[in-house]
Write a protein that holds these residues in place. Structure first.
Motif, PDB file in Angstrom:
ATOM      1  N   ASP A  72     108.927  70.424  49.028  1.00  0.00           N
ATOM      2  CA  ASP A  72     108.149  69.472  48.273  1.00  0.00           C
ATOM      3  C   ASP A  72     108.794  69.406  46.775  1.00  0.00           C
ATOM      4  OD1 ASP A  72     106.587  69.080  50.583  1.00  0.00           O
ATOM      5  OD2 ASP A  72     105.275  70.659  49.993  1.00  0.00           O
ATOM      6  N   ARG A  73     109.405  70.196  46.219  1.00  0.00           N
ATOM      7  CA  ARG A  73     110.052  70.221  44.944  1.00  0.00           C
ATOM      8  C   ARG A  73     111.426  70.903  45.116  1.00  0.00           C
ATOM      9  NH1 ARG A  73     106.763  74.596  45.176  1.00  0.00           N
ATOM     10  NH2 ARG A  73     107.829  76.634  44.480  1.00  0.00           N
ATOM     11  N   ARG A  74     112.377  70.721  44.288  1.00  0.00           N
ATOM     12  CA  ARG A  74     113.747  70.975  44.354  1.00  0.00           C
ATOM     13  C   ARG A  74     114.003  72.161  43.606  1.00  0.00           C
ATOM     14  NH1 ARG A  74     116.225  64.678  43.785  1.00  0.00           N
ATOM     15  NH2 ARG A  74     115.804  64.184  45.890  1.00  0.00           N
ATOM     16  N   ASP A  77     113.144  78.270  45.774  1.00  0.00           N
ATOM     17  CA  ASP A  77     111.894  78.991  46.340  1.00  0.00           C
ATOM     18  C   ASP A  77     110.849  78.111  46.960  1.00  0.00           C
ATOM     19  OD1 ASP A  77     110.703  77.732  44.268  1.00  0.00           O
ATOM     20  OD2 ASP A  77     109.587  79.593  43.405  1.00  0.00           O
ATOM     21  N   ALA A  78     111.332  76.956  47.188  1.00  0.00           N
ATOM     22  CA  ALA A  78     110.391  75.711  47.672  1.00  0.00           C
ATOM     23  C   ALA A  78     110.747  75.678  49.306  1.00  0.00           C
ATOM     24  CB  ALA A  78     110.383  74.628  47.215  1.00  0.00           C
ATOM     25  N   TRP A  79     111.644  76.167  49.940  1.00  0.00           N
ATOM     26  CA  TRP A  79     112.087  75.808  51.351  1.00  0.00           C
ATOM     27  C   TRP A  79     110.986  76.493  52.217  1.00  0.00           C
ATOM     28  CZ3 TRP A  79     115.049  72.153  52.108  1.00  0.00           C
ATOM     29  CH2 TRP A  79     116.281  71.667  51.301  1.00  0.00           C
ATOM     30  N   ARG A  80     110.758  75.494  53.186  1.00  0.00           N
ATOM     31  CA  ARG A  80     110.007  76.102  54.298  1.00  0.00           C
ATOM     32  C   ARG A  80     110.529  75.621  55.564  1.00  0.00           C
ATOM     33  NH1 ARG A  80     106.387  72.438  56.301  1.00  0.00           N
ATOM     34  NH2 ARG A  80     105.897  70.619  54.869  1.00  0.00           N
ATOM     35  N   ARG A  81     110.234  76.352  56.674  1.00  0.00           N
ATOM     36  CA  ARG A  81     110.757  75.890  57.945  1.00  0.00           C
ATOM     37  C   ARG A  81     109.783  74.774  58.287  1.00  0.00           C
ATOM     38  NH1 ARG A  81     111.676  79.936  63.277  1.00  0.00           N
ATOM     39  NH2 ARG A  81     111.614  78.202  64.766  1.00  0.00           N
ATOM     40  N   ASP A 403     114.367  59.309  45.914  1.00  0.00           N
ATOM     41  CA  ASP A 403     112.948  59.872  46.435  1.00  0.00           C
ATOM     42  C   ASP A 403     113.433  60.913  47.507  1.00  0.00           C
ATOM     43  OD1 ASP A 403     111.776  57.835  44.753  1.00  0.00           O
ATOM     44  OD2 ASP A 403     111.821  56.461  46.451  1.00  0.00           O
ATOM     45  N   LEU A 404     114.279  60.750  48.383  1.00  0.00           N
ATOM     46  CA  LEU A 404     114.506  61.763  49.342  1.00  0.00           C
ATOM     47  C   LEU A 404     116.029  61.929  49.602  1.00  0.00           C
ATOM     48  CD1 LEU A 404     112.847  63.137  51.521  1.00  0.00           C
ATOM     49  CD2 LEU A 404     113.504  61.457  53.248  1.00  0.00           C
ATOM     50  N   VAL A 405     116.415  63.025  49.865  1.00  0.00           N
ATOM     51  CA  VAL A 405     117.682  63.278  50.179  1.00  0.00           C
ATOM     52  C   VAL A 405     117.890  64.132  51.461  1.00  0.00           C
ATOM     53  CG1 VAL A 405     120.125  64.462  49.595  1.00  0.00           C
ATOM     54  CG2 VAL A 405     118.907  62.987  47.858  1.00  0.00           C
ATOM     55  N   VAL A 406     118.447  63.685  52.322  1.00  0.00           N
ATOM     56  CA  VAL A 406     118.573  64.434  54.005  1.00  0.00           C
ATOM     57  C   VAL A 406     119.997  64.745  53.980  1.00  0.00           C
ATOM     58  CG1 VAL A 406     117.712  64.060  56.331  1.00  0.00           C
ATOM     59  CG2 VAL A 406     116.650  62.833  54.673  1.00  0.00           C
ATOM     60  N   THR A 407     120.044  66.151  54.414  1.00  0.00           N
ATOM     61  CA  THR A 407     121.255  66.348  55.062  1.00  0.00           C
ATOM     62  C   THR A 407     121.385  66.931  56.404  1.00  0.00           C
ATOM     63  OG1 THR A 407     121.321  68.776  54.211  1.00  0.00           O
ATOM     64  CG2 THR A 407     121.915  67.243  52.610  1.00  0.00           C
ATOM     65  N   HIS A 408     122.391  66.751  57.140  1.00  0.00           N
ATOM     66  CA  HIS A 408     122.657  67.319  58.476  1.00  0.00           C
ATOM     67  C   HIS A 408     123.699  67.955  58.412  1.00  0.00           C
ATOM     68  CE1 HIS A 408     123.472  66.147  62.941  1.00  0.00           C
ATOM     69  NE2 HIS A 408     122.494  67.228  62.917  1.00  0.00           N
ATOM     70  N   ASP A 409     123.840  69.139  58.644  1.00  0.00           N
ATOM     71  CA  ASP A 409     125.014  69.904  58.268  1.00  0.00           C
ATOM     72  C   ASP A 409     124.832  71.277  59.136  1.00  0.00           C
ATOM     73  OD1 ASP A 409     127.636  70.445  57.641  1.00  0.00           O
ATOM     74  OD2 ASP A 409     127.344  69.462  55.632  1.00  0.00           O
ATOM     75  N   LEU A 410     126.127  72.176  59.061  1.00  0.00           N
ATOM     76  CA  LEU A 410     125.932  73.559  59.958  1.00  0.00           C
ATOM     77  C   LEU A 410     125.484  74.459  58.771  1.00  0.00           C
ATOM     78  CD1 LEU A 410     129.480  72.982  61.709  1.00  0.00           C
ATOM     79  CD2 LEU A 410     127.272  73.326  62.790  1.00  0.00           C
ATOM     80  N   PHE A 411     126.000  74.346  57.403  1.00  0.00           N
ATOM     81  CA  PHE A 411     125.931  75.422  56.368  1.00  0.00           C
ATOM     82  C   PHE A 411     125.169  74.517  55.261  1.00  0.00           C
ATOM     83  CE2 PHE A 411     129.297  76.898  58.626  1.00  0.00           C
ATOM     84  CZ  PHE A 411     128.970  78.122  58.937  1.00  0.00           C
ATOM     85  N   MET A 412     124.412  75.237  54.356  1.00  0.00           N
ATOM     86  CA  MET A 412     124.038  74.773  53.002  1.00  0.00           C
ATOM     87  C   MET A 412     125.232  74.550  52.172  1.00  0.00           C
ATOM     88  SD  MET A 412     120.627  74.271  53.168  1.00  0.00           S
ATOM     89  CE  MET A 412     119.840  74.397  51.549  1.00  0.00           C
ATOM     90  N   ASN A 413     125.283  73.531  51.333  1.00  0.00           N
ATOM     91  CA  ASN A 413     126.162  73.258  50.248  1.00  0.00           C
ATOM     92  C   ASN A 413     125.587  72.976  48.923  1.00  0.00           C
ATOM     93  OD1 ASN A 413     125.762  70.399  50.237  1.00  0.00           O
ATOM     94  ND2 ASN A 413     126.667  70.422  52.187  1.00  0.00           N
ATOM     95  N   ASP A 414     126.465  72.897  47.950  1.00  0.00           N
ATOM     96  CA  ASP A 414     126.096  72.605  46.638  1.00  0.00           C
ATOM     97  C   ASP A 414     124.913  71.594  46.525  1.00  0.00           C
ATOM     98  OD1 ASP A 414     125.867  73.678  43.987  1.00  0.00           O
ATOM     99  OD2 ASP A 414     127.049  71.568  43.358  1.00  0.00           O
ATOM    100  N   THR A 415     125.294  70.167  47.195  1.00  0.00           N
ATOM    101  CA  THR A 415     124.507  69.184  47.043  1.00  0.00           C
ATOM    102  C   THR A 415     123.092  69.370  47.653  1.00  0.00           C
ATOM    103  OG1 THR A 415     126.442  67.778  47.224  1.00  0.00           O
ATOM    104  CG2 THR A 415     124.376  66.591  47.575  1.00  0.00           C
TER     105      THR A 415
END
Length: 679
Positions: A72-74, A77-81, A403-415
């Motif tokens: 909900d915030r960038r 520590d804000a990530w949740r499954r 408003d919203l950025v969505v990534t679809h990928d294998l690994f996290m990256n800087d963006t």
């Protein structure tokens, strides 16, 4: 009971185009136990480089994203499954709130891991964008499109194959073409040398290809057009051109001849940094050696506001010398190049696209749309936008405003770490059905492993989005084989299908010519090679090939360039750092600096450095080497932060970017910098 071990044929996922390598995958009890080169693959013949060997580290990698994540915030520590349903419902709600024209899709090479050359993922994504009516941008603009634009204005877009080069070329110019990014070509270069072919490297540094060359010409960055015009000055001035070919298959020769007569060798020598007598000797060798082939750089060579002009000018040379439509001549393998007859079916459904305010395929316009709010929801699919777009600080400022950025990928990256609100886990090349194409062959890539966690393919995700958005008929096929079969349904493939490829062992030769333009017909308005291009003039561009010097800077005297290495290609797999083999081989950014430039700044090899200009700064280590000339510095591309230094200005007008079926809207990427020891 003894465990069952199987060996299955597929292709490497690394997409080192135009090199694509065959791979044999060993699987035991549903687990990957090893990969190796496929000796029966006609393109790679068992070769598999360090990148391909490292690909097995994708499977079972603890850094891999396995479940949808939202925040909900960038902040870190804000990530949740989340569940897929929750994540996609959130995404669709934001899409509907923003409105379809404020939704954009940007796709990178990570989504071509098992469909490079067939463009399955790209066609499906474009089909979705056409049904929905949102923004979609052609990924060629980030890579080879600007060079292709210059070649296309002249005409000879098709390429002779590497096999033809090995068998027939007697002179090979590796013009900005470093074999580190196409190692399969190296085998045929060696074959040509054994026949006695003369090999020349033209580049801004001593590349890996230089070690295999008979001569090396190191030029100043951005002066390729200057050198090509000097060649034409010699060839025309000394009457070394092929009059019969010029008369029958070109337009504008008289204007070109008058134009290049005024371009002096002294000027060319001053701009390129080469001695005039060396330029003359190479021009004569090229004009009098038959057949002669030029392998033109695919991406790095064209990262500059004048990069397309270099490709435009170089593409004139085979026509002047009658080296088009003949074995061993023309332009050889390059990124984005296709052989004569190579083609596919199309499922993009362009006619379904509703009217709308669509952005051009122009990188600076995408950045601008992020900054001014015209794009509010952004999908980043298999790409690290901050590492690939020029002027990264402006890109970052635009991403802040979304408003919203969505990534679809294998690994996290800087963006994703900095700006994503939703991260969706993608499947790897072994976990979904695919098919690749080289310039000569089709290759089936079967689904070999079950996807871990809740990883899902792009096809599955787009179907789910389409269902929620009520995009009827987006996916009319019953299985994932359906769109592949539709794309392969073309005479060039022999009307191939997944079932037929499976029955044939996963390999089928394309129905193509190894010689480009054998009919001497070119994709220009005249159908001929256009030394003088009325089309270019109508777009506000020079009608004749020209050289425009890149701007210099007294404050920042070093010309900064970037390119490819054997350990990395684009920003894959978090710049390779997610794969232990590549992370060990290439652990941190290193800047090539000449001994003279290093000494002037008090730098020794390995010193921590700060690279900077008015746009930003980047930290690295100095690699002091005599393989680069004074005044030029070079670094492998893809490192996060590197593009804080590069220009995001457009290279060509908006009206010009889509005149071919690929996009040429690459930003300038120009940069002059200064380097100092980091404190």
């Amino acid at each position: 009971m003894a465990s069952a071990r199987r060996t299955i044929r597929t292709m490497c996922p690394m997409n080192c185009h135009p090199t694509l390598c065959g791979m044999l995958v060993d699987v035991e009890d549903g687990h990957l136990v090893g990969v190796k080169g496929d000796p029966e693959n006609p393109d790679s013949q068992g070769f598999l480089c360090i990148r391909g060997q490292a690909s097995q580290e994708i499977i079972g990698n603890p850094k891999r994203v396995l479940f949808p994540l939202v925040r909900d915030r960038r902040t870190d520590d804000a990530w949740r499954r989340a569940s897929w349903d929750e994540a996609l419902d959130l995404v669709v709600a934001r899409m509907q709130t923003a409105g379809r024209e404020a939704v954009g899709f940007w796709q990178g090479h990570g989504h071509f891991a098992n469909n490079y050359g067939t463009r399955i993922a790209s066609q499906l994504l474009r089909r979705f964008a056409n049904f929905y009516g949102c923004q979609w941008w052609h990924p060629a603009m980030i890579c080879w499109g600007l060079g292709g634009f210059g070649i296309g204005l002249t005409g000879p877009l098709e390429t002779n194959t590497k096999e033809d080069m090995g068998a027939h070329a007697n002179l090979i110019l590796l013009w900005g073409a470093n074999l580190a990014s196409q190692p399969n070509t190296g085998r045929y270069l060696s074959a040509a040398k054994r026949r006695g072919a003369w090999v020349v490297t033209i580049d801004v540094r001593h590349t890996e290809a230089a070690a295999q060359s008979d001569e090396v010409f190191v030029i100043r960055p951005g002066t390729d057009a200057a050198l090509a015009l000097a060649f034409m000055h010699v060839i025309v001035g000394e009457g070394l051109y092929d009059r019969r070919f010029v008369d029958a298959h070109t337009v504008g020769f008289d204007r070109l001849a008058e134009h290049v007569r005024t371009y002096s060798l002294e000027q060319a020598a001053r701009e390129t940094g080469l001695a005039a007598d060396r330029i003359v000797a190479l021009a004569r060798r090229y004009a009098t050696t038959r057949p002669a082939m030029i392998l033109l750089g695919g991406s790095s060579m064209h990262k500059g506001a004048n990069g397309w002009q270099g490709a435009r000018a170089v593409a004139c040379l085979p026509a002047l010398t009658g080296n088009l439509g003949v074995p061993g001549g023309g332009l050889g393998p390059r990124h984005g190049g296709a052989s004569h007859g190579q083609a596919l079916g199309n499922i993009a459904a362009v006619t379904r696209r509703p009217p709308g305010r669509y952005l051009p395929n122009q990188m600076p316009r995408i950045t601008g749309a992020l900054l001014d709010g015209r794009v509010r929801v952004l999908f980043l699919l298999g790409t690290d936008m901050l590492s690939s777009f020029a002027d990264a600080e402006h890109v970052a400022a635009g991403l802040v405003r979304t408003d919203l950025v969505v990534t679809h990928d294998l690994f996290m990256n800087d963006t994703a770490r900095r700006f994503a609100d939703v991260v969706l886990p993608a499947t790897s090349w072994l976990e979904e059905l695919g098919c690749k194409s080289t310039n000569t062959h089709l290759y089936l890539m079967p689904k070999i492993l079950d996807a871990p966690g809740e990883a899902r393919s792009l096809t599955w995700m787009l179907r789910e989005l389409a269902r929620r958005l009520n995009l009827v008929d987006f996916f009319p096929w019953e299985t994932d084989e359906g769109p592949i079969d539709a794309i392969l349904d073309h005479p060039a493939t022999g009307r191939a299908t997944v079932a037929a490829l499976r029955a044939e062992g996963g390999i089928r030769a394309l129905r193509i010519s190894h010689v480009a333009h054998p009919d001497r017909v070119f994709p220009t308005p005249s159908g001929k090679v256009e030394f003088y291009s009325e089309r270019a003039r109508s777009l506000g561009l020079p009608a004749l090939p020209v050289y425009v010097p890149l701007p210099g800077s007294d404050r920042y005297p070093l010309s900064f360039r970037q390119g490819r290495t054997l350990t990395q290609f684009h920003g894959f797999y978090d710049h390779g750092q997610a794969l232990p083999t590549l992370a060990r081989a290439d652990p941190e950014p290193k800047l090539w600096v000449s001994p003279a430039d290093a000494a002037a700044r008090g730098l020794e090899d390995g010193a921590p450095i700060r690279i900077f200009n008015d746009r930003g700064e980047f930290r690295a280590r100095a690699h002091v080497t005599g393989r680069i000339p004074s005044g030029t510095v070079w670094m492998r591309d893809g490192w996060t932060g590197l593009n804080r230094l590069t220009s995001g200005e457009p290279s060509i007008p908006d009206d010009a970017v889509d005149i071919f079926d690929f996009s040429a809207g690459q930003a300038a990427f120009d940069a002059t910098v200064e380097v100092e020891r980091a404190g």
